[in-house]
Design a protein around this motif. Structure first.
Motif, PDB file in Angstrom:
ATOM      1  N   CYS A  59      78.471 -11.214  51.095  1.00 40.44           N
ATOM      2  CA  CYS A  59      77.701 -11.744  52.235  1.00 40.44           C
ATOM      3  C   CYS A  59      76.614 -12.735  51.847  1.00 40.44           C
ATOM      4  N   ASN A  61      73.649 -11.936  50.666  1.00 41.92           N
ATOM      5  CA  ASN A  61      72.345 -11.283  50.664  1.00 41.92           C
ATOM      6  C   ASN A  61      71.824 -11.142  49.229  1.00 41.92           C
ATOM      7  N   ILE A  70      73.781  -3.260  51.914  1.00 43.49           N
ATOM      8  CA  ILE A  70      74.280  -3.309  53.295  1.00 43.49           C
ATOM      9  C   ILE A  70      75.804  -3.359  53.305  1.00 43.49           C
ATOM     10  N   CYS A  71      76.396  -4.217  52.466  1.00 40.96           N
ATOM     11  CA  CYS A  71      77.866  -4.298  52.392  1.00 40.96           C
ATOM     12  C   CYS A  71      78.462  -2.989  51.872  1.00 40.96           C
ATOM     13  N   ASP A  73      77.283   0.030  52.416  1.00 38.01           N
ATOM     14  CA  ASP A  73      76.926   1.178  53.253  1.00 38.01           C
ATOM     15  C   ASP A  73      78.063   1.495  54.230  1.00 38.01           C
ATOM     16  N   ARG A  76      77.599   1.411  58.151  1.00 34.88           N
ATOM     17  CA  ARG A  76      77.409   0.187  58.931  1.00 34.88           C
ATOM     18  C   ARG A  76      78.757  -0.380  59.346  1.00 34.88           C
ATOM     19  N   ALA A  78      81.607  -2.526  59.636  1.00 36.70           N
ATOM     20  CA  ALA A  78      82.108  -3.596  58.783  1.00 36.70           C
ATOM     21  C   ALA A  78      82.765  -4.710  59.589  1.00 36.70           C
ATOM     22  N   VAL A  81      79.727  -8.756  62.202  1.00 34.07           N
ATOM     23  CA  VAL A  81      78.955  -9.473  61.198  1.00 34.07           C
ATOM     24  C   VAL A  81      78.013 -10.449  61.892  1.00 34.07           C
ATOM     25  N   GLU A  94      66.789  -6.842  60.040  1.00 30.10           N
ATOM     26  CA  GLU A  94      66.697  -5.483  59.500  1.00 30.10           C
ATOM     27  C   GLU A  94      65.393  -4.814  59.924  1.00 30.10           C
ATOM     28  N   ARG A 102      77.068  -5.775  59.649  1.00 29.77           N
ATOM     29  CA  ARG A 102      76.805  -6.403  58.352  1.00 29.77           C
ATOM     30  C   ARG A 102      76.470  -7.871  58.571  1.00 29.77           C
ATOM     31  N   TYR A 103      76.329  -8.616  57.481  1.00 34.40           N
ATOM     32  CA  TYR A 103      75.809  -9.982  57.579  1.00 34.40           C
ATOM     33  C   TYR A 103      76.690 -10.988  56.857  1.00 34.40           C
TER      34      TYR A 103
END
Ligand SMILES: [Zn+2]
Length: 198
Positions: A59, A61, A70-71, A73, A76, A78, A81, A94, A102-103
């Motif tokens: 991502c 981050n 985050i990826c 976890d 969260r 998936a 995004v 956040e 996710r991001y």
């Protein structure tokens, strides 16, 4: 005026956002006067950050683990995004606690003025994630500036035809209001009131 080490310290501090030469001199003096409490721990923190922190390969981050926390976890979503320009925008989202997906961090926005084209941004990774069928919805959370909206249109075009719904953050907020300046309630409202990207 001062020794070469002090001059070098001032020059580096002056390159930080928000610090000009005058405030850099003040900051340098403050650090040197707080040697044990500030200067030495800061120097260690900088060294450790430089060694440990990397961009997440999924991502973009910044984290000391790759994939980022985050990826990695599993709690969260998936498939959902949020596409942001900078890691600072991710931090703002956040902080609001309003987003459980996710991001994808672009690393900037398209800008003709600054010579930033699609190849300078982390765009291919997003298209790949969508093409792989990993994403259900991509929320474009880009600034309400001309460059931010140009970037949003470009991404919506790139993702058209791929199996992902593209929406954009509702900006019921000051024009040009950047994410980092929005309060948590406004961010949550903008997420909940998101609409399809045209
Ligand atoms: Zn990540």
């Amino acid at each position: 005026m001062a020794g070469v080490e002090i001059e070098r310290l001032i020059q580096f501090l002056a390159r930080l956002p928000g610090l000009g030469p005058r405030s850099a001199r003040r900051a340098a003096l403050h650090l040197l006067n707080k040697r044990e409490g500030l200067l030495e721990p800061l120097a260690r923190a900088l060294t450790e950050a430089a060694a440990a922190i990397r961009a997440c390969r999924i991502c973009g981050n910044l984290d000391s683990q790759d994939p980022c926390a985050i990826c990695a976890d599993p709690k969260r979503d998936a498939g959902l995004v949020c596409v942001v320009a900078e890691v600072g925008d991710l931090w703002a989202l956040e902080r609001s606690g309003a987003f459980k997906g996710r991001y994808h961090v672009l690393g900037g926005v398209l800008s003709a003025l600054d010579g930033i084209g699609p190849e300078q941004l982390n765009l291919n990774g997003l298209v790949e994630r969508a093409r792989a069928g990993e994403l259900r919805e991509a929320i474009l959370a880009l600034d309400a500036t001309v460059d931010g909206q140009t970037t949003a249109h470009y991404i919506a075009d790139k993702l058209a035809g791929l199996p992902v719904k593209v929406s954009r953050l509702a900006h019921g907020v000051p024009v040009g209001g950047e994410l980092d300046y929005l309060d948590d309630g406004t961010i949550a409202a903008a997420l909940n009131a998101r609409r399809p990207a045209e």
